[in-house]
Write an enzyme that holds these catalytic residues in place. Structure first.
Site, PDB file in Angstrom:
ATOM      1  N   ASP A  45       4.250   3.801   3.672  1.00  0.00           N
ATOM      2  CA  ASP A  45       3.364   3.931   4.829  1.00  0.00           C
ATOM      3  C   ASP A  45       4.188   3.781   6.109  1.00  0.00           C
ATOM      4  O   ASP A  45       4.715   2.702   6.387  1.00  0.00           O
ATOM      5  CB  ASP A  45       2.271   2.856   4.746  1.00  0.00           C
ATOM      6  CG  ASP A  45       1.426   2.757   6.001  1.00  0.00           C
ATOM      7  OD1 ASP A  45       1.398   3.743   6.778  1.00  0.00           O
ATOM      8  OD2 ASP A  45       0.802   1.705   6.209  1.00  0.00           O
ATOM      9  N   ASN A  47       3.028   4.433   9.314  1.00  0.00           N
ATOM     10  CA  ASN A  47       2.279   4.164  10.546  1.00  0.00           C
ATOM     11  C   ASN A  47       1.359   2.942  10.461  1.00  0.00           C
ATOM     12  O   ASN A  47       0.546   2.697  11.356  1.00  0.00           O
ATOM     13  CB  ASN A  47       1.470   5.394  10.963  1.00  0.00           C
ATOM     14  CG  ASN A  47       0.449   5.816   9.908  1.00  0.00           C
ATOM     15  OD1 ASN A  47       0.254   5.124   8.909  1.00  0.00           O
ATOM     16  ND2 ASN A  47      -0.184   6.960  10.130  1.00  0.00           N
ATOM     17  N   ASP A  49      -1.221   2.121   8.452  1.00  0.00           N
ATOM     18  CA  ASP A  49      -2.653   2.211   8.141  1.00  0.00           C
ATOM     19  C   ASP A  49      -2.956   1.897   6.683  1.00  0.00           C
ATOM     20  O   ASP A  49      -4.099   2.011   6.235  1.00  0.00           O
ATOM     21  CB  ASP A  49      -3.209   3.591   8.511  1.00  0.00           C
ATOM     22  CG  ASP A  49      -2.599   4.732   7.697  1.00  0.00           C
ATOM     23  OD1 ASP A  49      -1.698   4.462   6.861  1.00  0.00           O
ATOM     24  OD2 ASP A  49      -3.010   5.894   7.895  1.00  0.00           O
ATOM     25  N   ASP A  53       2.347   8.261   3.561  1.00  0.00           N
ATOM     26  CA  ASP A  53       2.231   9.499   4.334  1.00  0.00           C
ATOM     27  C   ASP A  53       3.531  10.291   4.285  1.00  0.00           C
ATOM     28  O   ASP A  53       4.527   9.866   3.691  1.00  0.00           O
ATOM     29  CB  ASP A  53       1.832   9.182   5.780  1.00  0.00           C
ATOM     30  CG  ASP A  53       2.676   8.066   6.391  1.00  0.00           C
ATOM     31  OD1 ASP A  53       3.913   8.146   6.304  1.00  0.00           O
ATOM     32  OD2 ASP A  53       2.090   7.107   6.931  1.00  0.00           O
ATOM     33  N   ASP A 122       2.154  20.061  -5.194  1.00  0.00           N
ATOM     34  CA  ASP A 122       1.087  19.880  -6.180  1.00  0.00           C
ATOM     35  C   ASP A 122      -0.166  20.568  -5.646  1.00  0.00           C
ATOM     36  O   ASP A 122      -0.604  20.285  -4.524  1.00  0.00           O
ATOM     37  CB  ASP A 122       0.835  18.386  -6.374  1.00  0.00           C
ATOM     38  CG  ASP A 122       0.086  18.059  -7.655  1.00  0.00           C
ATOM     39  OD1 ASP A 122      -0.650  18.935  -8.142  1.00  0.00           O
ATOM     40  OD2 ASP A 122       0.223  16.927  -8.148  1.00  0.00           O
ATOM     41  N   ASP A 223      -2.275  21.894 -11.164  1.00  0.00           N
ATOM     42  CA  ASP A 223      -3.173  20.893 -11.716  1.00  0.00           C
ATOM     43  C   ASP A 223      -4.138  21.515 -12.726  1.00  0.00           C
ATOM     44  O   ASP A 223      -4.739  22.560 -12.462  1.00  0.00           O
ATOM     45  CB  ASP A 223      -3.957  20.247 -10.570  1.00  0.00           C
ATOM     46  CG  ASP A 223      -4.858  19.123 -11.018  1.00  0.00           C
ATOM     47  OD1 ASP A 223      -4.334  18.123 -11.540  1.00  0.00           O
ATOM     48  OD2 ASP A 223      -6.079  19.247 -10.852  1.00  0.00           O
ATOM     49  N   GLU A 280       0.158  21.626 -15.625  1.00  0.00           N
ATOM     50  CA  GLU A 280      -0.434  20.485 -16.313  1.00  0.00           C
ATOM     51  C   GLU A 280      -1.394  21.019 -17.369  1.00  0.00           C
ATOM     52  O   GLU A 280      -2.463  21.533 -17.045  1.00  0.00           O
ATOM     53  CB  GLU A 280      -1.190  19.565 -15.353  1.00  0.00           C
ATOM     54  CG  GLU A 280      -1.807  18.377 -16.086  1.00  0.00           C
ATOM     55  CD  GLU A 280      -2.766  17.563 -15.235  1.00  0.00           C
ATOM     56  OE1 GLU A 280      -3.024  16.394 -15.586  1.00  0.00           O
ATOM     57  OE2 GLU A 280      -3.278  18.089 -14.226  1.00  0.00           O
ATOM     58  N   HIS A 345       0.372   9.925 -12.617  1.00  0.00           N
ATOM     59  CA  HIS A 345      -0.650   9.283 -11.795  1.00  0.00           C
ATOM     60  C   HIS A 345      -1.999   9.159 -12.489  1.00  0.00           C
ATOM     61  O   HIS A 345      -2.927   8.574 -11.920  1.00  0.00           O
ATOM     62  CB  HIS A 345      -0.814  10.059 -10.479  1.00  0.00           C
ATOM     63  CG  HIS A 345      -1.223  11.488 -10.679  1.00  0.00           C
ATOM     64  ND1 HIS A 345      -0.395  12.419 -11.251  1.00  0.00           N
ATOM     65  CD2 HIS A 345      -2.371  12.136 -10.397  1.00  0.00           C
ATOM     66  CE1 HIS A 345      -1.015  13.591 -11.310  1.00  0.00           C
ATOM     67  NE2 HIS A 345      -2.209  13.439 -10.800  1.00  0.00           N
ATOM     68  N   ASP A 346      -2.116   9.698 -13.689  1.00  0.00           N
ATOM     69  CA  ASP A 346      -3.376   9.625 -14.432  1.00  0.00           C
ATOM     70  C   ASP A 346      -3.291   8.743 -15.675  1.00  0.00           C
ATOM     71  O   ASP A 346      -4.318   8.455 -16.294  1.00  0.00           O
ATOM     72  CB  ASP A 346      -3.826  11.026 -14.869  1.00  0.00           C
ATOM     73  CG  ASP A 346      -4.218  11.906 -13.706  1.00  0.00           C
ATOM     74  OD1 ASP A 346      -4.720  11.370 -12.699  1.00  0.00           O
ATOM     75  OD2 ASP A 346      -4.024  13.135 -13.793  1.00  0.00           O
TER      76      ASP A 346
END
Length: 583
Positions: A45, A47, A49, A53, A122, A223, A280, A345-346
């Protein structure tokens, strides 16, 4: 399967200079190299938040480059309502403000290329967001020009058009009161499925892919590619156990007539040199390598790479892991190429699935050594190189729609998406403020900063193996020959490209194991005529081939044992040997 088939005719990346071969300096980087998968929201990150990013990725590119990888795969950054955190796209040509701007993406691409890194986008082709202007138009009336861009059907006498269900075990059909028809959504109801039988849909995506390739991207990760084409007759899936929520999904995905779409995508990509497509092909356990290989076509007319998840569904067993890889490689078409993933990520992270108990760190090193020395392209999920673990997320902190729906039986995908662990600072150096997901509390010991200073760390283990893989053509482009398939807890195989021959021997067990075909070990190559330092350790096997030890996890112990006349593998040991001469 021949991994080196027609290799001489290909261009080779500057990272892979294979002296003594006919390979040129710009071979396909996605074959020779290692790819690093960045989940954008959780990487860094910039910035404050709490959300990773694009500028955050730019700031960490030197770290990525230092790993030795040849490219990154970046999760979606498109404009999105974030119902599925970027996989519900509302504009394929815009950047979501949470992540940055188009100028930031331009900067990221340039900074990657300046460092010799490639970058893969992606992109979700199966569906859009329900807020995409295309869908807003499509649902506005029955005769709208974009009505056919999505899959709309009238209800049957039983209600919905058929019995198809989503990954949330709900009906895949959502009723639209205005037009009195149902639209198909294979996943969330916020993600209506596109109609890939429509020539207009195919044409608009050709233009989108062209746009981003001209922009400078080096390829696409596609995907859920095996959902693109559905059964034209929309037949019901067979129910399992006589219950509709359990189905054998044979009509809503995995259709053979997807081949023309795959060829169209490949033809689009091939208009640009040295680009890659990665599909995928999602399957449930135990995996389906034959299905994944189908999406490669003959190896040159469909996708460049496709995921087989078989290895991610295996437990800790040399035999089981090896046979999963062997079956996948056997399924690859002659002109094709394999890729491998341990985590994504899954799915639950590989360290949490496989590396448990007091030998956890040793298992992680063994697993990575296997992963980085088998034929095919390794794809490393961010944090895997430091041993990040899946985190049990409290109910109040769950953001994944699957986790919200199925808690406590399934907590969703958040556990594998927690922020990258950079240091011992607050939030592990990921963000100055509270992050969008909790940081794993183990970051005080598992982080980049701590491991970078430790020569024996998992991070430096990864770097050493990736560096070795980049240097040796046999490891990055070569074929293989198998000696032992895990029967004793040992895997043993040759990797070879022309006169570059490597032998890899890995012990997956907690006990010492003797390698039977050893005959003579020596500490030095003095008077051997080989151009290696006198301190080099080598092994002469029963065929009188001499092998230099390129990599060992226990170098000093091996020097002592090697002199005794036997090759003994220590618990969770890996040896990488290189043939140096015959006598």
């Amino acid at each position: 399967m021949q991994f080196i088939n027609n290799a001489a005719s290909e261009n080779i990346s500057p990272n892979f200079i294979h002296e003594g071969t006919d390979l040129k300096q710009k071979d396909l980087w996605w074959k020779c190299g290692v790819i690093y998968h960045i989940y954008l929201r959780s990487f860094f990150d910039s910035n404050g938040d709490g959300i990773g990013d694009i500028q955050g990725v730019i700031q960490k590119l030197d770290y990525v480059k230092d790993l030795g990888v040849s490219g990154i795969w970046l999760s979606p950054f498109f404009k999105s309502p974030m119902a599925d955190f970027g996989y519900d796209i509302s504009d394929y040509l815009s950047v979501d403000s949470q992540y940055g701007s188009l100028a930031d993406v331009r900067n990221l691409v340039d900074e990657c290329h300046r460092r010799g890194l490639h970058i893969i986008m992606d992109i979700a082709l199966n569906h859009t967001s329900d807020q995409h202007p295309w869908f807003v138009e499509s649902k506005s009336s029955l005769n709208n020009p974009k009505r056919d861009w999505y899959i709309w059907k009238k209800g049957s006498r039983f209600g919905r058009p058929n019995n198809w269900i989503t990954g949330l075990f709900e009906s895949a059909w959502e009723y639209d009161k205005l037009t009195k028809e149902y639209y198909l959504h294979s996943f969330l109801k916020n993600q209506p499925d596109l109609n890939w039988r429509s020539p207009e849909v195919q044409e608009v995506f050709q233009k989108i892919l062209h746009y981003w390739l001209n922009f400078g991207f080096d390829g696409f990760r596609l995907d859920m590619i095996n959902w693109l084409i559905k059964d034209e007759k929309m037949r019901n899936n067979p129910n399992l156990f006589f219950v509709n929520i359990f189905q054998k999904q044979i009509y809503n995905k995995n259709q053979n007539n997807i081949s023309p779409v795959l060829k169209m995508i490949r033809q689009t990509i091939d208009q640009f040199p040295n680009k890659v497509t990665i599909g995928e092909v999602f399957t449930m356990p135990p995996g389906n390598p034959e299905l994944s290989s189908f999406y490669l076509g003959n190896g040159s007319d469909a996708l460049n790479l496709a995921f087989d998840f078989s290895i991610m569904y295996r437990l800790w067993s040399a035999r089981s892991l090896f046979l999963a890889v062997k079956k996948w490689l056997q399924a690859i078409p002659e002109k094709g190429w394999a890729c491998h993933v341990l985590s994504n990520h899954d799915q639950k992270r590989s360290f949490s699935r496989l590396c448990r108990g007091k030998w956890a760190q040793e298992k992680a090193k063994v697993l990575s050594a296997f992963f980085l020395t088998i034929p095919g392209t390794p794809i490393i999920y961010y944090g895997e190189e430091i041993g990040m673990k899946s985190l049990a997320i409290r109910k109040k902190n769950i953001v994944d729609p699957l986790g919200k729906k199925f808690w406590p039986f399934y907590s969703g995908r958040d556990s594998s998406r927690t922020p990258m662990q950079w240091s011992i600072q607050k939030n592990s150096g990921f963000s100055e403020k509270n992050s969008w997901l909790p940081v794993n509390p183990d970051y005080m010991t598992i982080n980049v900063e701590t491991q970078d200073d430790d020569k024996q760390s998992l991070l430096n283990h990864y770097k050493e193996l990736i560096h070795l893989r980049n240097l040796e053509p046999a490891l990055n482009i070569g074929d293989w020959k198998i000696n032992e398939e895990g029967q004793r807890g040992v895997v043993d195989y040759y990797r070879f490209y022309k006169d570059n021959i490597i032998r890899v021997i890995i012990n997956f067990k907690a006990g010492k194991i003797k390698i039977r075909d050893t005959t003579k070990w020596a500490r030095s190559l003095e008077n051997s005529g080989a151009s290696f330092p006198k301190s080099t350790v080598y092994w002469q096997d029963h065929t009188r081939l001499k092998w230099q030890i390129l990599f060992s996890m226990r170098k000093e112990e091996h020097i002592e044992i090697l002199g005794s006349g036997n090759l003994i593998l220590y618990p969770f040991e890996c040896l990488v040997l290189k043939k140096i001469r015959a006598t």
